[in-house]
Design a protein around this motif. Structure first.
Motif, PDB file in Angstrom:
ATOM      1  N   ARG A   1       1.988 -38.765  10.440  1.00  0.00           N
ATOM      2  CA  ARG A   1       3.117 -39.868  10.470  1.00  0.00           C
ATOM      3  C   ARG A   1       4.464 -39.372  11.397  1.00  0.00           C
ATOM      4  O   ARG A   1       5.244 -40.230  11.958  1.00  0.00           O
ATOM      5  CB  ARG A   1       3.579 -40.397   9.168  1.00  0.00           C
TER       6      ARG A   1
ATOM      7  N   GLU B   1       2.809 -46.787   8.177  1.00  0.00           N
ATOM      8  CA  GLU B   1       2.226 -47.133   6.921  1.00  0.00           C
ATOM      9  C   GLU B   1       0.676 -47.108   7.066  1.00  0.00           C
ATOM     10  O   GLU B   1      -0.151 -47.117   6.352  1.00  0.00           O
ATOM     11  CB  GLU B   1       2.695 -48.552   6.420  1.00  0.00           C
ATOM     12  N   ALA B   2       0.246 -47.655   8.409  1.00  0.00           N
ATOM     13  CA  ALA B   2      -1.154 -47.813   8.536  1.00  0.00           C
ATOM     14  C   ALA B   2      -1.779 -46.442   8.938  1.00  0.00           C
ATOM     15  O   ALA B   2      -2.951 -46.260   8.593  1.00  0.00           O
ATOM     16  CB  ALA B   2      -1.252 -48.521   9.941  1.00  0.00           C
ATOM     17  N   GLU B   3      -1.128 -45.283   9.102  1.00  0.00           N
ATOM     18  CA  GLU B   3      -1.601 -44.091   9.157  1.00  0.00           C
ATOM     19  C   GLU B   3      -1.732 -43.422   7.988  1.00  0.00           C
ATOM     20  O   GLU B   3      -0.951 -43.436   7.178  1.00  0.00           O
ATOM     21  CB  GLU B   3      -0.387 -42.975  10.129  1.00  0.00           C
ATOM     22  N   LYS B   4      -3.033 -43.177   7.534  1.00  0.00           N
ATOM     23  CA  LYS B   4      -3.525 -42.656   6.231  1.00  0.00           C
ATOM     24  C   LYS B   4      -3.403 -41.218   6.172  1.00  0.00           C
ATOM     25  O   LYS B   4      -2.944 -40.664   5.079  1.00  0.00           O
ATOM     26  CB  LYS B   4      -5.112 -43.019   6.051  1.00  0.00           C
ATOM     27  N   ASP B   5      -3.377 -40.550   7.298  1.00  0.00           N
ATOM     28  CA  ASP B   5      -3.072 -39.093   7.233  1.00  0.00           C
ATOM     29  C   ASP B   5      -1.508 -38.841   7.295  1.00  0.00           C
ATOM     30  O   ASP B   5      -0.822 -38.938   8.298  1.00  0.00           O
ATOM     31  CB  ASP B   5      -3.559 -38.211   8.379  1.00  0.00           C
ATOM     32  N   VAL B   6      -0.862 -38.873   6.044  1.00  0.00           N
ATOM     33  CA  VAL B   6       0.415 -38.642   6.168  1.00  0.00           C
ATOM     34  C   VAL B   6       1.244 -37.780   6.871  1.00  0.00           C
ATOM     35  O   VAL B   6       2.364 -37.928   7.165  1.00  0.00           O
ATOM     36  CB  VAL B   6       1.170 -38.630   4.505  1.00  0.00           C
TER      37      VAL B   6
ATOM     38  N   GLN C   1      -4.375 -34.287  -7.017  1.00  0.00           N
ATOM     39  CA  GLN C   1      -4.283 -34.644  -5.539  1.00  0.00           C
ATOM     40  C   GLN C   1      -3.108 -34.320  -5.061  1.00  0.00           C
ATOM     41  O   GLN C   1      -1.909 -34.506  -5.569  1.00  0.00           O
ATOM     42  CB  GLN C   1      -4.406 -36.225  -5.042  1.00  0.00           C
TER      43      GLN C   1
ATOM     44  N   GLU D   1       3.317 -49.038  11.741  1.00  0.00           N
ATOM     45  CA  GLU D   1       2.152 -48.052  12.292  1.00  0.00           C
ATOM     46  C   GLU D   1       2.193 -46.792  11.344  1.00  0.00           C
ATOM     47  O   GLU D   1       1.374 -46.246  11.182  1.00  0.00           O
ATOM     48  CB  GLU D   1       2.662 -47.338  13.695  1.00  0.00           C
TER      49      GLU D   1
END
Length: 441
Positions: A108, A100-105, A49, A98
């Motif tokens: 950010r 940390e909540a964003e999955k698409d790094v 990954q 916010e």
């Protein structure tokens, strides 16, 4: 004896003056320094990954203008060109949830307050330093730092970099805002412990003159005080080193925590032994010696958890030395020991007369404050701002330990309720009760 007492007082004064000199000697310092192992590009190992973003660290900046700097170098494999660039992302604590909540790094970046570039050096050397400033006008804030390769500069290769992160608070302090209280508070605590050891020596000497000897519970309490003092001295050394290099001494800090855990476990064992009837129903340990190996195992478990916790990389959610699995494990162990203490105390009170039951009621209340101090402080600090958690937790735990030491000192070294109901009063000297009966086992 007067000459001996005068010499002891002279030594105590010298130690106190020495500690003041060490604690208040100005030392040169650059800043907090932290080196982080960064993995970017295609993931190494069996899991391929891709890694485009990694957290570096955090720092609490006080009111005013603070500064930070970051530089990176290649660890392995070699092959990247000098001045290869990466994005440095700087976030304010108010936006961090916010982030940390964003999955698409790679999305950010929209929450950053600063987004400079940082460059590699040549031949595995550090590149040029990327610097920045932050300014607080309303209240202190925690700032978070991360590095990203969302532009895919690294291609399909897995790379390991070393990032060096430094930070400095307004006024030149290298301590994060939640740690700025530490040098002064630690010095005051060390001075207080030194003075209290002198008081304990004087009261012990007077008690020995009146009873002819010192009971093992008093020697055990002395072991607690000396172990805590060693922990405090080591922590003072760690802070002094931190002031000079921004890193501190890992050896001193780990040993300090080990000694502090040891003093807590010794004191907990002593409280459980007394609640089980030692000195109250029987003058010797006898079958109560089973308590000692159990508490020894508890100490080993505490120390193992503490050492394991020190080996973990810094987490963005960790603000005290008690966050995470370590804190929950310590709470669980303390509550188990507390239940054991209550059960033992209830059994002892039921086996004695009115005077013993009255003493045990007071003893249980005072000891309960000590046993419950850790779980209560652990839960309370979860309700306050992150930069306030460490000072509240550390001051609360140290206050509980010192308060317990003072309570036990006056309990053991005065002719009060404990002296009257325990084997400490079974002395052949005037004031003792040689005819009082205690079981040996």
């Amino acid at each position: 004896m007067a000459r001996r007492g005068g010499a002891a007082e002279a030594v105590l004064r010298s130690v106190l003056l020495g500690l003041v000199a060490v604690g208040w000697t100005p030392l040169g310092v650059d800043a907090k320094v932290q080196q982080v192992r960064v993995k970017l590009g295609n993931g190494g190992g069996r899991i391929k990954q891709r890694i485009d973003w990694q957290y570096l660290g955090k720092f609490g900046f006080d009111l005013g203008k603070g500064s930070w700097s970051v530089r990176v170098k290649e660890k392995f494999p070699q092959g990247l060109a000098p001045n290869t660039s990466f994005d440095l992302e700087v976030y304010l604590d108010e936006q961090w949830p916010e982030v940390e909540a964003e999955k698409d790094v790679c999305k950010r970046k929209q929450y950053t307050k600063q987004n400079p570039e940082v460059f590699l050096g040549a031949h595995r050397d550090f590149g040029p330093i990327s610097t920045g400033n932050v300014r607080q006008t309303m209240r202190p804030h925690v700032w978070y730092f991360a590095i990203s390769d969302c532009n895919r500069t690294l291609g399909d290769t897995h790379y390991v970099l070393i990032a060096e992160f430094t930070a400095l608070n307004p006024g030149g302090s290298q301590f994060s805002v939640e740690m700025q209280w530490a040098p002064s508070a630690n010095l005051l605590t060390l001075l207080g412990c030194t003075a209290f050891l002198g008081l304990f020596w004087q009261k012990s000497a007077a008690f020995r003159r009146s009873t002819g000897s010192l009971h093992p519970v008093i020697w055990t309490l002395l072991a607690v005080l000396l172990t805590q003092y060693a922990a405090q001295c080591l922590h003072t050394g760690h802070l002094a080193v931190y002031r000079s290099n921004g890193i501190g001494s890992m050896t001193m800090e780990v040993l300090s925590e080990v000694f502090f855990i040891a003093c807590q476990v010794i004191q907990t064992s002593l409280l459980i032994l007394i609640a089980s009837g030692y000195t109250l129903l029987q003058s010797k340990l006898g079958d109560l010696d089973i308590v000692l190996p159990i508490c020894f195992l508890v100490a080993i478990l505490h120390i193992a958890l503490a050492v394991l916790d020190r080996t973990q990389v810094e987490s963005s959610t960790k603000f005290t030395d008690h966050d995470g699995y370590k804190g929950y494990a310590f709470c669980g162990l303390r509550l188990v020991l507390y239940v054991w203490f209550l059960w033992a105390g209830h059994s002892t009170a039921a086996s004695g007369g009115m005077r013993l039951r009255s003493f045990m009621q007071q003893f249980r209340v005072a000891a309960s404050l000590y046993f419950l101090s850790y779980p209560i402080m652990f839960m309370v600090v979860q309700l306050v701002a992150p930069y306030l958690r460490k000072p509240i937790m550390e001051v609360g735990l140290m206050g509980a330990q010192v308060g317990s030491n003072v309570w036990l000192t006056f309990l053991f070294l005065s002719r009060g309720a404990f002296f009257e109901v325990s084997s400490l009063s079974a002395s052949p000297l005037p004031g003792g009760s040689p005819t009082r009966f205690f079981k040996d086992e």
